[in-house]
Design a protein around this motif. Structure first.
Motif, PDB file in Angstrom:
ATOM      1  N   ALA A 115       5.119 -29.102 -54.080  1.00 24.25           N
ATOM      2  CA  ALA A 115       5.403 -30.029 -52.988  1.00 24.25           C
ATOM      3  C   ALA A 115       6.668 -30.814 -53.293  1.00 24.25           C
ATOM      4  CB  ALA A 115       4.223 -30.978 -52.778  1.00 24.25           C
ATOM      5  N   GLU A 171       9.023 -34.240 -51.620  1.00 21.86           N
ATOM      6  CA  GLU A 171       9.232 -35.300 -50.644  1.00 21.86           C
ATOM      7  C   GLU A 171      10.685 -35.734 -50.744  1.00 21.86           C
ATOM      8  OE1 GLU A 171       6.753 -39.131 -49.245  1.00 21.86           O
ATOM      9  OE2 GLU A 171       7.816 -39.414 -51.143  1.00 21.86           O
ATOM     10  N   ASP A 186       6.928 -37.287 -44.009  1.00 16.92           N
ATOM     11  CA  ASP A 186       5.976 -36.326 -44.561  1.00 16.92           C
ATOM     12  C   ASP A 186       6.658 -35.422 -45.595  1.00 16.92           C
ATOM     13  OD1 ASP A 186       3.469 -35.312 -44.952  1.00 16.92           O
ATOM     14  OD2 ASP A 186       3.140 -34.731 -42.877  1.00 16.92           O
ATOM     15  N   TRP A 205       6.915 -31.603 -47.932  1.00 19.38           N
ATOM     16  CA  TRP A 205       6.730 -30.151 -47.928  1.00 19.38           C
ATOM     17  C   TRP A 205       5.588 -29.787 -48.880  1.00 19.38           C
ATOM     18  CZ3 TRP A 205       9.105 -26.947 -44.664  1.00 19.38           C
ATOM     19  CH2 TRP A 205      10.363 -27.277 -44.144  1.00 19.38           C
ATOM     20  N   GLU A 206       4.823 -28.750 -48.527  1.00 19.35           N
ATOM     21  CA  GLU A 206       3.870 -28.165 -49.477  1.00 19.35           C
ATOM     22  C   GLU A 206       3.810 -26.659 -49.255  1.00 19.35           C
ATOM     23  OE1 GLU A 206      -0.518 -28.737 -51.512  1.00 19.35           O
ATOM     24  OE2 GLU A 206      -0.095 -29.726 -49.594  1.00 19.35           O
ATOM     25  N   CYS A 260       3.371 -21.882 -46.234  1.00 18.53           N
ATOM     26  CA  CYS A 260       3.711 -23.305 -46.101  1.00 18.53           C
ATOM     27  C   CYS A 260       2.571 -24.018 -45.388  1.00 18.53           C
ATOM     28  CB  CYS A 260       5.016 -23.476 -45.325  1.00 18.53           C
ATOM     29  SG  CYS A 260       5.526 -25.205 -45.136  1.00 18.53           S
ATOM     30  N   TRP A 261       1.919 -24.940 -46.095  1.00 14.63           N
ATOM     31  CA  TRP A 261       0.817 -25.700 -45.507  1.00 14.63           C
ATOM     32  C   TRP A 261       1.300 -26.935 -44.751  1.00 14.63           C
ATOM     33  CZ3 TRP A 261      -0.127 -23.819 -50.613  1.00 14.63           C
ATOM     34  CH2 TRP A 261      -1.149 -22.864 -50.695  1.00 14.63           C
ATOM     35  N   ASN A 262       2.408 -27.483 -45.197  1.00 15.53           N
ATOM     36  CA  ASN A 262       2.846 -28.738 -44.588  1.00 15.53           C
ATOM     37  C   ASN A 262       4.365 -28.827 -44.595  1.00 15.53           C
ATOM     38  OD1 ASN A 262       1.565 -31.294 -43.526  1.00 15.53           O
ATOM     39  ND2 ASN A 262       3.046 -32.182 -44.945  1.00 15.53           N
ATOM     40  N   GLU A 283       8.436 -33.687 -40.372  1.00 14.43           N
ATOM     41  CA  GLU A 283       8.645 -33.698 -38.928  1.00 14.43           C
ATOM     42  C   GLU A 283       9.981 -33.036 -38.586  1.00 14.43           C
ATOM     43  OE1 GLU A 283       9.496 -37.416 -36.285  1.00 14.43           O
ATOM     44  OE2 GLU A 283       7.317 -37.275 -36.525  1.00 14.43           O
ATOM     45  N   PRO A 311       6.611 -24.843 -40.351  1.00 15.55           N
ATOM     46  CA  PRO A 311       6.085 -24.291 -41.607  1.00 15.55           C
ATOM     47  C   PRO A 311       6.277 -22.780 -41.743  1.00 15.55           C
ATOM     48  CG  PRO A 311       4.540 -25.873 -40.687  1.00 15.55           C
ATOM     49  CD  PRO A 311       5.602 -25.664 -39.653  1.00 15.55           C
ATOM     50  N   LYS A 345      -3.489 -35.917 -51.418  1.00 15.56           N
ATOM     51  CA  LYS A 345      -2.040 -35.828 -51.301  1.00 15.56           C
ATOM     52  C   LYS A 345      -1.437 -37.232 -51.365  1.00 15.56           C
ATOM     53  CE  LYS A 345      -2.885 -31.508 -50.608  1.00 15.56           C
ATOM     54  NZ  LYS A 345      -2.760 -30.548 -51.723  1.00 15.56           N
TER      55      LYS A 345
END
Length: 370
Positions: free
Chosen positions: A256, A258, A264, A266-267, A282-284, A287, A291, A359
């Motif tokens: 992940a 930031e 928000d 990345w994950e 890509c889960w997250n 904005e 993904p 998280k």
């Protein structure tokens, strides 16, 4: 009368309470009590992250009178550099008071001045600019708290105590290839392991046995306008029965990031599937980013030899919204390695907390490219 208090900043926080109580005691969550001294209608109470209740016998009033000492810093510690922080001193007394401070630096740091003395007018606050110098050889051990402590005395020994704040230490990463140098992060310590079956005797065979059971080395780098990620995993059994969003249930890598200014984090997941093919998920995404599109933009190669699985990822800067300026400014990064020996996900090992159970990017290591 009773007051309950705690600190949310992760360190000790001294507070002054004005009261007309005859006597006072502090009570912890296990109902253990200890007497608290009252000086001229004022109580010094040191609070931490665990709530404590202040019982005031015979009190008709109690009011918060400020923090006599606060340590604050927005700085990031770097090897060989100066770390700046401020000591804010508030005099809660009705007359001028002398503050005496003695700083205790964490390992790898030296204070500019070990002791400071200053007189603060009644009811006023004075801010002292202070510095620590970080050793050239400073290497952060993520997941291990690093704290700066100040012992203080106010007007002799009338009010005294200690206060501590966490020191954020950055991992400095050289730009360029990942080959030919030591890894940036090593995952091989018991404190980095999270086991899901610790309390189940029937699954004792699934508990972490040491670095040969599960461990890893992580290197970051750059190649042109790409971020490089190399992960070498030692795992006695490689098992990945899943695909796509469920790959976290088998052996794989989750990481992940930031980035400053992004809403928000990345994950991603890097996986060597059961048939040996690589997969990125890509889960997250922050904005404004998609993904699925981001996952397709990452080139992943994996290999497995003996008990070692290697993941090599090349990530275009534009995929993440990363720039050369952000590399130098720094961002938060974390990574974990999931473990499944054939009986389901049994746990993971991570660089630092904040990516597995919940998280929390504020717990991620801070990375700066030099």
């Amino acid at each position: 009368m009773a007051l309950t208090a705690w600190s949310e900043n992760g360190g000790l926080l001294p507070v002054i309470v004005r009261t007309d109580a005859v006597s006072a005691e502090a009570v912890d969550l296990m109902n253990n009590s200890r007497p608290v001294e009252i000086h001229d209608g004022r109580i010094l109470l040191e609070i931490g992250s665990v709530p404590v209740t202040l019982r005031l016998k015979g009190a008709t009033r109690a009011e918060f009178a400020g923090n006599p000492v606060r340590l604050e810093s927005a700085d990031i510690a770097l090897p060989g550099k100066t770390y700046r922080f401020a000591a804010k001193l508030t005099n809660p007394l009705d007359e001028p008071a002398e503050f005496a401070l003695e700083f205790r630096a964490p390992a790898g740091f030296r204070p500019e001045k070990t002791q400071r003395r200053i007189t603060v007018p009644a009811g006023k606050t004075v801010e002292l600019a202070c510095e620590l110098h970080a050793d050239e050889t400073l290497r952060p051990a993520f997941g291990v708290p690093v704290s700066l402590t100040a012992d203080y005395r106010l007007s002799g020994d009338t009010v005294k105590g200690s206060i501590a704040i966490p020191v954020r230490v950055a991992q400095v990463v050289p730009q360029g290839a990942t080959a030919g140098r030591a890894p940036d992060f090593t995952l091989a310590h018991r404190r980095q392991v999270r086991e899901l079956f610790t309390g189940d005797p029937s699954r004792g065979h699934l508990l972490w046995k040491g670095p040969r059971d599960l461990s890893g080395q992580v290197s970051l780098g750059t190649e042109g306008a790409n971020l490089l990620l190399l992960v070498r995993v030692t795992d006695n059994i490689h098992c990945q029965p899943e695909r796509g969003a469920n790959t976290w249930m088998g052996d794989n890598v989750q990481f992940a990031l930031e980035l400053p200014g992004r809403k928000d984090a990345w994950e991603f997941g890097l996986t060597r599937l059961a048939d040996g093919s690589p997969e990125v998920w890509c889960w997250n995404a922050p904005e404004g980013f998609a993904p699925a599109s981001a996952a397709r933009g990452i080139a992943l190669a994996t290999s497995r030899k003996g008990t070692e699985t290697v993941y090599r990822a090349k990530i275009p800067f534009e995929t993440l919204g990363l720039t050369p300026e952000l590399l130098k400014k720094g961002f938060r990064f974390n990574l974990l390695i999931n473990d499944n020996d054939g009986g389901g996900r049994q746990g993971w090992i991570s660089i630092a907390p904040g990516i597995g159970e919940r998280k929390d990017p504020s717990q991620f290591p801070f990375v700066i490219f030099d």
